[in-house]
Scaffold this active site. Sequence first.
Site, PDB file in Angstrom:
ATOM      1  N   LYS A  17       0.595  -1.570  -0.026  1.00 35.04           N
ATOM      2  CA  LYS A  17       0.313  -0.222   0.218  1.00 35.04           C
ATOM      3  C   LYS A  17       0.878   1.128  -0.020  1.00 35.04           C
ATOM      4  O   LYS A  17       0.861   1.973  -1.276  1.00 35.04           O
ATOM      5  CB  LYS A  17      -1.168  -0.386   1.401  1.00 35.04           C
ATOM      6  CG  LYS A  17      -1.376  -1.013   1.398  1.00 35.04           C
ATOM      7  CD  LYS A  17      -2.738  -1.510   2.812  1.00 35.04           C
ATOM      8  CE  LYS A  17      -1.723  -0.955   3.915  1.00 35.04           C
ATOM      9  NZ  LYS A  17      -1.476  -2.475   3.953  1.00 35.04           N
ATOM     10  N   ARG A  92      -9.281   1.553   9.435  1.00 32.19           N
ATOM     11  CA  ARG A  92      -8.809   0.436   9.895  1.00 32.19           C
ATOM     12  C   ARG A  92      -9.581  -0.222  10.443  1.00 32.19           C
ATOM     13  O   ARG A  92     -10.092  -1.401  10.710  1.00 32.19           O
ATOM     14  CB  ARG A  92      -7.442   0.242  10.655  1.00 32.19           C
ATOM     15  CG  ARG A  92      -6.165  -0.373   9.582  1.00 32.19           C
ATOM     16  CD  ARG A  92      -5.586   0.058  10.510  1.00 32.19           C
ATOM     17  NE  ARG A  92      -4.195  -1.055  10.447  1.00 32.19           N
ATOM     18  CZ  ARG A  92      -3.174  -0.414   9.927  1.00 32.19           C
ATOM     19  NH1 ARG A  92      -2.825   0.686   9.322  1.00 32.19           N
ATOM     20  NH2 ARG A  92      -1.729  -1.617   9.435  1.00 32.19           N
ATOM     21  N   ARG A 130      11.048  -5.890   4.549  1.00 29.67           N
ATOM     22  CA  ARG A 130      10.906  -4.690   5.226  1.00 29.67           C
ATOM     23  C   ARG A 130      11.799  -3.788   5.737  1.00 29.67           C
ATOM     24  O   ARG A 130      12.413  -3.756   5.908  1.00 29.67           O
ATOM     25  CB  ARG A 130      10.076  -4.247   5.294  1.00 29.67           C
ATOM     26  CG  ARG A 130       9.623  -2.455   5.575  1.00 29.67           C
ATOM     27  CD  ARG A 130       8.026  -2.075   5.336  1.00 29.67           C
ATOM     28  NE  ARG A 130       7.514  -3.177   6.452  1.00 29.67           N
ATOM     29  CZ  ARG A 130       5.764  -2.959   6.482  1.00 29.67           C
ATOM     30  NH1 ARG A 130       5.469  -1.771   5.593  1.00 29.67           N
ATOM     31  NH2 ARG A 130       5.072  -3.272   7.256  1.00 29.67           N
ATOM     32  N   ARG A 163      11.409  -2.326  11.541  1.00 32.70           N
ATOM     33  CA  ARG A 163      10.539  -1.518  12.789  1.00 32.70           C
ATOM     34  C   ARG A 163      10.765  -2.497  13.233  1.00 32.70           C
ATOM     35  O   ARG A 163       9.964  -4.205  13.000  1.00 32.70           O
ATOM     36  CB  ARG A 163       9.529  -2.014  11.086  1.00 32.70           C
ATOM     37  CG  ARG A 163       8.655  -0.571  10.674  1.00 32.70           C
ATOM     38  CD  ARG A 163       8.254   0.391  10.266  1.00 32.70           C
ATOM     39  NE  ARG A 163       6.756  -0.939  10.079  1.00 32.70           N
ATOM     40  CZ  ARG A 163       5.194  -1.307  10.215  1.00 32.70           C
ATOM     41  NH1 ARG A 163       5.484  -0.341   8.585  1.00 32.70           N
ATOM     42  NH2 ARG A 163       4.294  -1.196  10.438  1.00 32.70           N
ATOM     43  N   ARG A 174      -1.012  -8.693  14.131  1.00 30.08           N
ATOM     44  CA  ARG A 174      -1.270  -7.373  12.768  1.00 30.08           C
ATOM     45  C   ARG A 174      -2.427  -7.932  12.217  1.00 30.08           C
ATOM     46  O   ARG A 174      -3.350  -7.789  11.352  1.00 30.08           O
ATOM     47  CB  ARG A 174      -0.386  -7.013  12.225  1.00 30.08           C
ATOM     48  CG  ARG A 174       0.589  -5.701  13.446  1.00 30.08           C
ATOM     49  CD  ARG A 174       1.644  -5.505  12.926  1.00 30.08           C
ATOM     50  NE  ARG A 174       2.028  -4.553  11.521  1.00 30.08           N
ATOM     51  CZ  ARG A 174       3.251  -5.116  10.681  1.00 30.08           C
ATOM     52  NH1 ARG A 174       4.245  -5.438  11.651  1.00 30.08           N
ATOM     53  NH2 ARG A 174       2.591  -4.346   9.459  1.00 30.08           N
TER      54      ARG A 174
HETATM   55  P1  ADP Z   1       0.935  -1.909   8.157  1.00 27.27           P
HETATM   56  O1  ADP Z   1       1.755  -1.423   6.408  1.00 27.27           O
HETATM   57  O2  ADP Z   1       2.579  -2.371   7.641  1.00 27.27           O
HETATM   58  O3  ADP Z   1      -0.074  -2.343   7.860  1.00 27.27           O
HETATM   59  P2  ADP Z   1       1.018   0.464   9.858  1.00 27.27           P
HETATM   60  O4  ADP Z   1       2.671   1.335   9.253  1.00 27.27           O
HETATM   61  O5  ADP Z   1      -0.454   1.050   8.468  1.00 27.27           O
HETATM   62  O6  ADP Z   1       1.546  -1.175   9.424  1.00 27.27           O
HETATM   63  O7  ADP Z   1       0.347   0.583  11.706  1.00 27.27           O
HETATM   64  C1  ADP Z   1       1.326   0.100  12.204  1.00 27.27           C
HETATM   65  C2  ADP Z   1       1.009   0.418  13.321  1.00 27.27           C
HETATM   66  O8  ADP Z   1       0.390   1.698  13.562  1.00 27.27           O
HETATM   67  C3  ADP Z   1      -0.458  -0.610  13.217  1.00 27.27           C
HETATM   68  O9  ADP Z   1       0.174  -1.781  13.908  1.00 27.27           O
HETATM   69  C4  ADP Z   1      -1.371  -0.091  14.823  1.00 27.27           C
HETATM   70  O10 ADP Z   1      -0.869  -0.129  15.670  1.00 27.27           O
HETATM   71  C5  ADP Z   1      -1.218   1.403  13.818  1.00 27.27           C
HETATM   72  N1  ADP Z   1      -1.642   2.347  13.327  1.00 27.27           N
HETATM   73  C6  ADP Z   1      -1.587   2.260  11.865  1.00 27.27           C
HETATM   74  N2  ADP Z   1      -2.807   3.268  11.504  1.00 27.27           N
HETATM   75  C7  ADP Z   1      -3.750   2.946  12.510  1.00 27.27           C
HETATM   76  C8  ADP Z   1      -5.280   3.224  12.393  1.00 27.27           C
HETATM   77  N3  ADP Z   1      -5.655   3.931  11.189  1.00 27.27           N
HETATM   78  N4  ADP Z   1      -5.972   2.936  13.576  1.00 27.27           N
HETATM   79  C9  ADP Z   1      -5.222   2.494  14.800  1.00 27.27           C
HETATM   80  N5  ADP Z   1      -3.846   3.040  14.891  1.00 27.27           N
HETATM   81  C10 ADP Z   1      -3.319   2.754  13.718  1.00 27.27           C
HETATM   82  P1  ADP Z   2       2.228  -2.261   3.024  1.00 29.43           P
HETATM   83  O1  ADP Z   2       2.008  -0.183   2.961  1.00 29.43           O
HETATM   84  O2  ADP Z   2       0.700  -2.314   3.016  1.00 29.43           O
HETATM   85  O3  ADP Z   2       2.736  -2.123   4.569  1.00 29.43           O
HETATM   86  P2  ADP Z   2       4.835  -1.007   2.009  1.00 29.43           P
HETATM   87  O4  ADP Z   2       4.367  -0.819   1.120  1.00 29.43           O
HETATM   88  O5  ADP Z   2       5.570  -0.855   3.028  1.00 29.43           O
HETATM   89  O6  ADP Z   2       3.856  -2.062   2.631  1.00 29.43           O
HETATM   90  O7  ADP Z   2       5.707  -3.060   1.360  1.00 29.43           O
HETATM   91  C1  ADP Z   2       5.752  -3.838   2.006  1.00 29.43           C
HETATM   92  C2  ADP Z   2       7.544  -4.075   1.221  1.00 29.43           C
HETATM   93  O8  ADP Z   2       7.472  -5.311   0.775  1.00 29.43           O
HETATM   94  C3  ADP Z   2       8.379  -2.847   1.352  1.00 29.43           C
HETATM   95  O9  ADP Z   2       9.976  -3.859   1.830  1.00 29.43           O
HETATM   96  C4  ADP Z   2       8.318  -3.446   0.143  1.00 29.43           C
HETATM   97  O10 ADP Z   2       9.937  -2.543  -0.308  1.00 29.43           O
HETATM   98  C5  ADP Z   2       7.611  -4.358  -0.301  1.00 29.43           C
HETATM   99  N1  ADP Z   2       7.068  -4.482  -2.084  1.00 29.43           N
HETATM  100  C6  ADP Z   2       5.718  -3.546  -1.757  1.00 29.43           C
HETATM  101  N2  ADP Z   2       5.786  -4.021  -3.067  1.00 29.43           N
HETATM  102  C7  ADP Z   2       6.053  -4.967  -4.263  1.00 29.43           C
HETATM  103  C8  ADP Z   2       5.757  -5.493  -4.419  1.00 29.43           C
HETATM  104  N3  ADP Z   2       5.446  -5.309  -6.045  1.00 29.43           N
HETATM  105  N4  ADP Z   2       6.897  -6.514  -5.060  1.00 29.43           N
HETATM  106  C9  ADP Z   2       7.757  -6.871  -3.864  1.00 29.43           C
HETATM  107  N5  ADP Z   2       8.085  -6.409  -2.868  1.00 29.43           N
HETATM  108  C10 ADP Z   2       6.858  -5.677  -3.147  1.00 29.43           C
END
Ligand code: ADP
Ligand code: ADP
Length: 229
Positions: A17, A92, A130, A163, A174
């Site tokens: 995303k 979320r 990541r 992270r 998660r």
């Molecule tokens: P990922 O991209 O791996 O899904 P995020 O960076 O979006 O992870 O989120 C990391 C953490 O931040 C979540 O596990 C949660 O604890 C918090 N968080 C992020 N966005 C929200 C939201 N919209 N509502 C509640 N908690 C959130």
């Molecule tokens: P999210 O925001 O959904 O948690 P991220 O954009 O942070 O996901 O991507 C998660 C991990 O996967 C990162 O390390 C990123 O560089 C990698 N990644 C993202 N898109 C792709 C893809 N199309 N193919 C392979 N790796 C990817």
Amino acid sequence: MAKRTYLVFLGVPGAGKGTQAQLLAQALEIPQISTGDIFRYNLKHETELGLLAKSYMERGELVPDAVTVRMVAERLGQPDAAQGAILDGFPRNLAQAQALDGMTAPHGGVAAVPLIRVSDEEALRRITGRRVCRTCGAVYHVEFNPPRRPGLCDLDGGELYQREDDRPETVRNRLYVYYKQTSPLIGYYFCKGLLVEIDGAQTIQAVQAELRAVLERKGVQVPQTEGTP
Ligand code: ADP
Ligand code: ADP
């Protein structure tokens, strides 16, 4: 009031995303708003908000809605979001989605909701590799999207780190929280006719190309930019 472009990205943690939202935000010239990034920024600077969010993030739980919704409302009110925004990681759960509807209704509501589909196995591979820049938050993958110099950010030379919540124990929770609380939003946005599904199991550039094509079909015009796939 003038119409603004609000997009919401859905997908399991690790689906891509943030990566896709960032590329699209550059082309649309609207900000990418990642609630996870905002929480991490506050954690790093030990603000009140950061301290509040810390224990939830460490466990992979959602930060309480009241806090999160107020934070997003404030962010959407900033001048750089005057034409809209790409929301990544928010909403979320249903309460957050309804709050967002309220915030965006005066400006035409949410325009489209891309759902990036990948298998859980692929999401786990992506999360495990990541790495994030400590200074600017840019996202890399040790194997799939490596920086030019190992361990260092291409943009500002900052140190790349893993992270805390990308460690396996937290990742499992998660994913559980996603299926329980966030996945109902797929039905919510489908019923509103806003959901568009993207095959996330392709290269980053191919996903971006598919994303832009489906958005155009939803009436969201994406200008051609340098580096357009
Ligand atoms: P990922 O991209 O791996 O899904 P995020 O960076 O979006 O992870 O989120 C990391 C953490 O931040 C979540 O596990 C949660 O604890 C918090 N968080 C992020 N966005 C929200 C939201 N919209 N509502 C509640 N908690 C959130
Ligand atoms: P999210 O925001 O959904 O948690 P991220 O954009 O942070 O996901 O991507 C998660 C991990 O996967 C990162 O390390 C990123 O560089 C990698 N990644 C993202 N898109 C792709 C893809 N199309 N193919 C392979 N790796 C990817």
